[in-house]
Design an enzyme around this catalytic site. Sequence first.
Site, PDB file in Angstrom:
ATOM      1  N   CYS A   1       0.810  -1.227   0.000  1.00 55.06           N
ATOM      2  CA  CYS A   1       0.000   0.000   0.000  1.00 55.06           C
ATOM      3  C   CYS A   1       0.843   1.278   0.000  1.00 55.06           C
ATOM      4  O   CYS A   1       0.326   2.363  -0.248  1.00 55.06           O
ATOM      5  CB  CYS A   1      -0.946  -0.003   1.195  1.00 55.06           C
TER       6      CYS A   1
ATOM      7  N   ASN B   1     -10.065  -0.685   0.068  1.00 57.64           N
ATOM      8  CA  ASN B   1      -8.605  -0.539   0.033  1.00 57.64           C
ATOM      9  C   ASN B   1      -8.097  -1.061  -1.307  1.00 57.64           C
ATOM     10  O   ASN B   1      -8.170  -2.256  -1.585  1.00 57.64           O
ATOM     11  CB  ASN B   1      -8.014  -1.339   1.201  1.00 57.64           C
TER      12      ASN B   1
ATOM     13  N   HIS C   1      -3.551   6.790   3.024  1.00 51.84           N
ATOM     14  CA  HIS C   1      -3.909   5.488   2.465  1.00 51.84           C
ATOM     15  C   HIS C   1      -5.295   5.095   2.995  1.00 51.84           C
ATOM     16  O   HIS C   1      -5.612   5.309   4.152  1.00 51.84           O
ATOM     17  CB  HIS C   1      -2.861   4.447   2.880  1.00 51.84           C
TER      18      HIS C   1
HETATM   19  N1  ACO Z   1     -17.883  -9.612   9.353  1.00 53.82           N
HETATM   20  C1  ACO Z   1     -18.247  -9.931  10.595  1.00 53.82           C
HETATM   21  N2  ACO Z   1     -17.367 -10.243  11.560  1.00 53.82           N
HETATM   22  C2  ACO Z   1     -16.054 -10.210  11.252  1.00 53.82           C
HETATM   23  C3  ACO Z   1     -15.603  -9.879   9.963  1.00 53.82           C
HETATM   24  C4  ACO Z   1     -16.574  -9.581   8.986  1.00 53.82           C
HETATM   25  N3  ACO Z   1     -16.247  -9.250   7.722  1.00 53.82           N
HETATM   26  N4  ACO Z   1     -14.261  -9.935   9.946  1.00 53.82           N
HETATM   27  C5  ACO Z   1     -13.860 -10.262  11.182  1.00 53.82           C
HETATM   28  N5  ACO Z   1     -14.943 -10.448  11.978  1.00 53.82           N
HETATM   29  C6  ACO Z   1     -14.995 -10.830  13.380  1.00 53.82           C
HETATM   30  C7  ACO Z   1     -13.740 -11.554  13.811  1.00 53.82           C
HETATM   31  O1  ACO Z   1     -13.844 -12.945  13.511  1.00 53.82           O
HETATM   32  C8  ACO Z   1     -13.717 -11.282  15.296  1.00 53.82           C
HETATM   33  O2  ACO Z   1     -14.607 -12.172  15.927  1.00 53.82           O
HETATM   34  P1  ACO Z   1     -14.209 -12.831  17.342  1.00 53.82           P
HETATM   35  O3  ACO Z   1     -14.066 -11.660  18.283  1.00 53.82           O
HETATM   36  O4  ACO Z   1     -15.384 -13.711  17.623  1.00 53.82           O
HETATM   37  O5  ACO Z   1     -12.927 -13.543  17.099  1.00 53.82           O
HETATM   38  C9  ACO Z   1     -14.312  -9.884  15.406  1.00 53.82           C
HETATM   39  O6  ACO Z   1     -15.011  -9.646  14.168  1.00 53.82           O
HETATM   40  C10 ACO Z   1     -13.282  -8.806  15.617  1.00 53.82           C
HETATM   41  O7  ACO Z   1     -12.209  -9.004  14.688  1.00 53.82           O
HETATM   42  P2  ACO Z   1     -10.967  -8.042  14.637  1.00 53.82           P
HETATM   43  O8  ACO Z   1     -10.018  -8.532  13.602  1.00 53.82           O
HETATM   44  O9  ACO Z   1     -10.441  -7.814  16.015  1.00 53.82           O
HETATM   45  O10 ACO Z   1     -11.686  -6.710  14.137  1.00 53.82           O
HETATM   46  P3  ACO Z   1     -11.083  -5.269  14.047  1.00 53.82           P
HETATM   47  O11 ACO Z   1     -11.932  -4.335  14.774  1.00 53.82           O
HETATM   48  O12 ACO Z   1      -9.608  -5.239  14.300  1.00 53.82           O
HETATM   49  O13 ACO Z   1     -11.283  -4.940  12.485  1.00 53.82           O
HETATM   50  C11 ACO Z   1      -9.967  -4.881  10.473  1.00 53.82           C
HETATM   51  C12 ACO Z   1     -10.657  -5.757  11.514  1.00 53.82           C
HETATM   52  C13 ACO Z   1     -11.033  -4.087   9.765  1.00 53.82           C
HETATM   53  C14 ACO Z   1      -9.251  -5.793   9.486  1.00 53.82           C
HETATM   54  C15 ACO Z   1      -8.951  -3.925  11.145  1.00 53.82           C
HETATM   55  O14 ACO Z   1      -8.169  -4.651  12.047  1.00 53.82           O
HETATM   56  C16 ACO Z   1      -8.048  -3.205  10.178  1.00 53.82           C
HETATM   57  O15 ACO Z   1      -8.479  -2.340   9.439  1.00 53.82           O
HETATM   58  N6  ACO Z   1      -6.731  -3.487  10.193  1.00 53.82           N
HETATM   59  C17 ACO Z   1      -5.734  -2.762   9.411  1.00 53.82           C
HETATM   60  C18 ACO Z   1      -5.807  -2.982   7.922  1.00 53.82           C
HETATM   61  C19 ACO Z   1      -4.656  -2.234   7.251  1.00 53.82           C
HETATM   62  O16 ACO Z   1      -4.314  -1.130   7.607  1.00 53.82           O
HETATM   63  N7  ACO Z   1      -3.980  -2.840   6.301  1.00 53.82           N
HETATM   64  C20 ACO Z   1      -2.769  -2.198   5.784  1.00 53.82           C
HETATM   65  C21 ACO Z   1      -2.738  -1.993   4.412  1.00 53.82           C
HETATM   66  S1  ACO Z   1      -3.262  -3.356   3.444  1.00 53.82           S
HETATM   67  C22 ACO Z   1      -1.937  -3.776   2.376  1.00 53.82           C
HETATM   68  O17 ACO Z   1      -0.807  -3.417   2.536  1.00 53.82           O
HETATM   69  C23 ACO Z   1      -2.272  -4.717   1.213  1.00 53.82           C
END
Ligand code: ACO
Length: 332
Positions: free
Chosen positions: A116, A289, A259
């Site tokens: 990214c 993204n 980003h």
């Molecule tokens: N729908 C419903 N529930 C979901 C989903 C979904 N799509 N995805 C995950 N969950 C659930 C998980 O299983 C978890 O359940 P559990 O508590 O029973 O285990 C719960 O939701 C919470 O999951 P988390 O991963 O802790 O959720 P979080 O609030 O962290 O959000 C996310 C996840 C959106 C991925 C976030 O962590 C994020 O944005 N991370 C950074 C992404 C990023 O910056 N990437 C960098 C660039 S990408 C690149 O370089 C290609």
Amino acid sequence: MSDNCQCSIIGTGSYMPARVLTNHDLEKLVETSDEWITTRTGIKERRIAAPDETTSDMASEAARRALHTAGIKPEEVDLIIVATVTPDMFFPSTACFVQKKIGATNAVGFDISAACSGFLYALQTARHFLNGGPRKTALVIGAEKLSSLINWTDRNTCVLFGDGAGAAVIRWDDQPDAPGRVISSFMGTDGNLADLLKVPGGGTALPITAENVHLRPNTIHMEGRETFKHAVTRMCQASEKALKEAGLTAQDVKLVIPHQANARIISAIAERLGVPEERTFINLDKYGNTSAATIPVCLDEANRSGRIQRGDILLLVAFGGGFTWASSVIRW
Ligand code: ACO
């Protein structure tokens, strides 16, 4: 990284594929909800390229539009850099296909892989390239077909990504107050954290075989929570470094173009930098993204919509797999 590169952005362009995939569409594929995706990420829908539409097709269209805005003919381009983690193929580089498709017969070209952060890595590379030699005009492109790397049964990742391309025309000039001037940049890498966000298979470390193909190693694997924390810390740090190099503060910034991974990451950065949220650019609700494409697409939309005016200070900042991070301050 402080430098004396004398380069400006003289044109922008973008291309997003026509097909829209909404959160409600995803509810039919995996156990998720529009409510979860919207509140956790800010994403409402994303674009998906046609099956026969390649990364270089999207990159070429964005490039044509950027050249048109800049008033530059394809033959005037000396250098093409494509930032992508979804190249058309291992080789030739996607830049070679773009060169052919747009008719940039005098350009040399290569790709950059920094996930990214790719567009800002490519911008910085182009600036040094133009500053040091006879080549004076570059096309810097961020283009991705991330739908080709998605495991559509993994709700943790399949809701986050989309396809698209953005491009900028960069020109060397010796006028310090030229419009679109890139006035400072910063880049960082930490390979110790490579395992947190990766596509593990398909390369030499883990070739795809008949035995492992069912595990889908050629799709995106991400430790979301850890990635989130590093993204906020590193993007804030990168922003502060580039602003300091430019002799500016966050108060001077008219628009932050971050980003587009998660609206909560963008809010956290704005808060820590002390920039009001209305001075951050967001289009992830429409596109999700798109990795290396997010920043040039945002820049083009901000430019075309009149959201930025000549003289405005812009802060571009990115974070991605590697981990990699980067920032640039631009006087528009
Ligand atoms: N729908 C419903 N529930 C979901 C989903 C979904 N799509 N995805 C995950 N969950 C659930 C998980 O299983 C978890 O359940 P559990 O508590 O029973 O285990 C719960 O939701 C919470 O999951 P988390 O991963 O802790 O959720 P979080 O609030 O962290 O959000 C996310 C996840 C959106 C991925 C976030 O962590 C994020 O944005 N991370 C950074 C992404 C990023 O910056 N990437 C960098 C660039 S990408 C690149 O370089 C290609």
